[in-house]
Design an enzyme around this catalytic site. Structure first.
Site, PDB file in Angstrom:
ATOM      1  CG  MET A  94      -1.900  -1.189   1.208  1.00 35.82           C
ATOM      2  SD  MET A  94      -2.862  -1.330  -0.339  1.00 35.82           S
ATOM      3  CE  MET A  94      -3.923  -2.720   0.068  1.00 35.82           C
ATOM      4  CB  ILE A  96       2.909   5.706  -4.029  1.00 33.27           C
ATOM      5  CG1 ILE A  96       1.426   5.362  -4.232  1.00 33.27           C
ATOM      6  CG2 ILE A  96       3.499   6.302  -5.310  1.00 33.27           C
ATOM      7  CD1 ILE A  96       0.565   6.472  -4.766  1.00 33.27           C
ATOM      8  CG  LEU A  97       7.607   1.579  -4.364  1.00 35.30           C
ATOM      9  CD1 LEU A  97       7.758   0.242  -5.079  1.00 35.30           C
ATOM     10  CD2 LEU A  97       8.578   1.691  -3.197  1.00 35.30           C
ATOM     11  CG  ASN A 111       0.512  -3.084  -8.161  1.00 37.50           C
ATOM     12  OD1 ASN A 111       0.528  -3.537  -7.011  1.00 37.50           O
ATOM     13  ND2 ASN A 111      -0.419  -2.231  -8.571  1.00 37.50           N
ATOM     14  CG  HIS A 113      -5.320  -1.613  -9.432  1.00 37.72           C
ATOM     15  ND1 HIS A 113      -5.102  -0.816  -8.323  1.00 37.72           N
ATOM     16  CD2 HIS A 113      -6.493  -1.210  -9.978  1.00 37.72           C
ATOM     17  CE1 HIS A 113      -6.111   0.038  -8.212  1.00 37.72           C
ATOM     18  NE2 HIS A 113      -6.956  -0.173  -9.199  1.00 37.72           N
ATOM     19  CB  ALA A 183      -9.607 -11.560 -11.067  1.00 40.15           C
TER      20      ALA A 183
HETATM   21  C1  GAR Z   1      -5.664  -6.900  -2.917  1.00 38.70           C
HETATM   22  O1  GAR Z   1      -7.005  -6.823  -3.340  1.00 38.70           O
HETATM   23  C2  GAR Z   1      -4.771  -6.098  -3.834  1.00 38.70           C
HETATM   24  O2  GAR Z   1      -5.151  -6.168  -5.180  1.00 38.70           O
HETATM   25  C3  GAR Z   1      -4.990  -4.716  -3.314  1.00 38.70           C
HETATM   26  O3  GAR Z   1      -5.057  -4.870  -1.902  1.00 38.70           O
HETATM   27  C4  GAR Z   1      -5.490  -6.180  -1.582  1.00 38.70           C
HETATM   28  C5  GAR Z   1      -4.452  -6.835  -0.699  1.00 38.70           C
HETATM   29  O4  GAR Z   1      -4.876  -8.083  -0.221  1.00 38.70           O
HETATM   30  N1  GAR Z   1      -3.940  -3.849  -3.712  1.00 38.70           N
HETATM   31  C6  GAR Z   1      -4.117  -2.554  -3.964  1.00 38.70           C
HETATM   32  O5  GAR Z   1      -5.162  -1.993  -3.827  1.00 38.70           O
HETATM   33  C7  GAR Z   1      -2.861  -1.817  -4.413  1.00 38.70           C
HETATM   34  N2  GAR Z   1      -3.219  -0.621  -5.098  1.00 38.70           N
HETATM   35  P1  GAR Z   1      -3.852  -9.182   0.311  1.00 38.70           P
HETATM   36  O6  GAR Z   1      -2.925  -8.510   1.325  1.00 38.70           O
HETATM   37  O7  GAR Z   1      -4.738 -10.191   0.978  1.00 38.70           O
HETATM   38  O8  GAR Z   1      -3.113  -9.741  -0.853  1.00 38.70           O
END
Ligand code: GAR
Length: 203
Positions: A94, A96-97, A111, A113, A183
């Protein structure tokens, strides 16, 4: 036959269900050309760290809150170098790099998304906020995207996408789970295999 596996680092912030899907895909043989050597979290309480430890993967915490962005990124870079990492996977990371960081690893950072880019993406769109935005807009189809990371948030070249239908009574939490199951947990491991294979085949 390829000589070696790409060395993969996974960057996480939370629950780590995508990390779990990667670990499972390694065990089932979906990922054959890469191996996760290191998991880095930006906070010590990330449950993903426990998943990694259980799978015997080295873990490190780089506590973002306690350092500047420059120090944060320099610490991560040093770890990537220490572990000779070929491919960096952002799996629910979470943070931003900066362009300074991403420019050092062209097409070596991917990444996942939780939407169909270019919808519901960019700065401020992360986690449940993405699904809330999709429901607020009223789209009938959403999904997930795996893409290369560059200096534009969610702006790098798309590797793969998968669509997921929205149902009438969806909440952000229900939709998040369906997008993960149908997905993210499928296309992220597949993309890691493809990109890992391309990295080592190109040597
Ligand atoms: C996932 O849905 C991922 O796609 C999203 O956060 C969740 C993390 O779940 N990532 C973002 O929104 C990044 N922009 P997880 O820790 O269980 O994998």
């Amino acid at each position: 036959m390829l000589n070696r596996k790409a060395r993969v680092a996974v960057l996480v912030s939370g629950g780590g269900t995508n990390l779990q899907a990667i670990i499972d895909a390694q065990q089932s043989g979906v990922i054959r050309s890469g191996a996760v050597e290191l998991v880095i979290a930006d906070k010590p309480e990330a449950y993903a760290l426990e998943r990694a430890a259980k799978a015997g993967i080295d873990t490190r915490v780089v506590p973002k809150k306690q350092m500047s962005q420059v120090e944060f990124e320099a610490t991560i870079r040093a770890l990537l170098e220490e572990y000779n990492i070929d491919l960096i996977v952002l799996a629910g990371f979470m943070c931003i790099l900066s362009g300074d960081f991403t420019d050092r690893y062209p097409e070596r950072i991917i990444n996942v998304h939780p939407a169909l880019i270019p919808s519901f993406c960019g700065k401020g769109y992360y986690g449940l906020k993405v699904h809330q935005a999709a429901l607020d807009y009223g789209v009938k189809v959403t999904g997930a995207t795996v893409h290369f990371v560059n200096s534009i948030p969610d702006g790098g070249r798309i590797i793969s996408q998968k669509a997921v239908y929205i149902e009438p009574d969806d909440t952000p939490e229900i939709l998040q789970r369906r997008v993960m199951e149908q997905a993210e947990w499928i296309i992220l491991p597949e993309a890691i295999e493809t990109v890992s294979h391309n990295i080592i085949a190109g040597e």
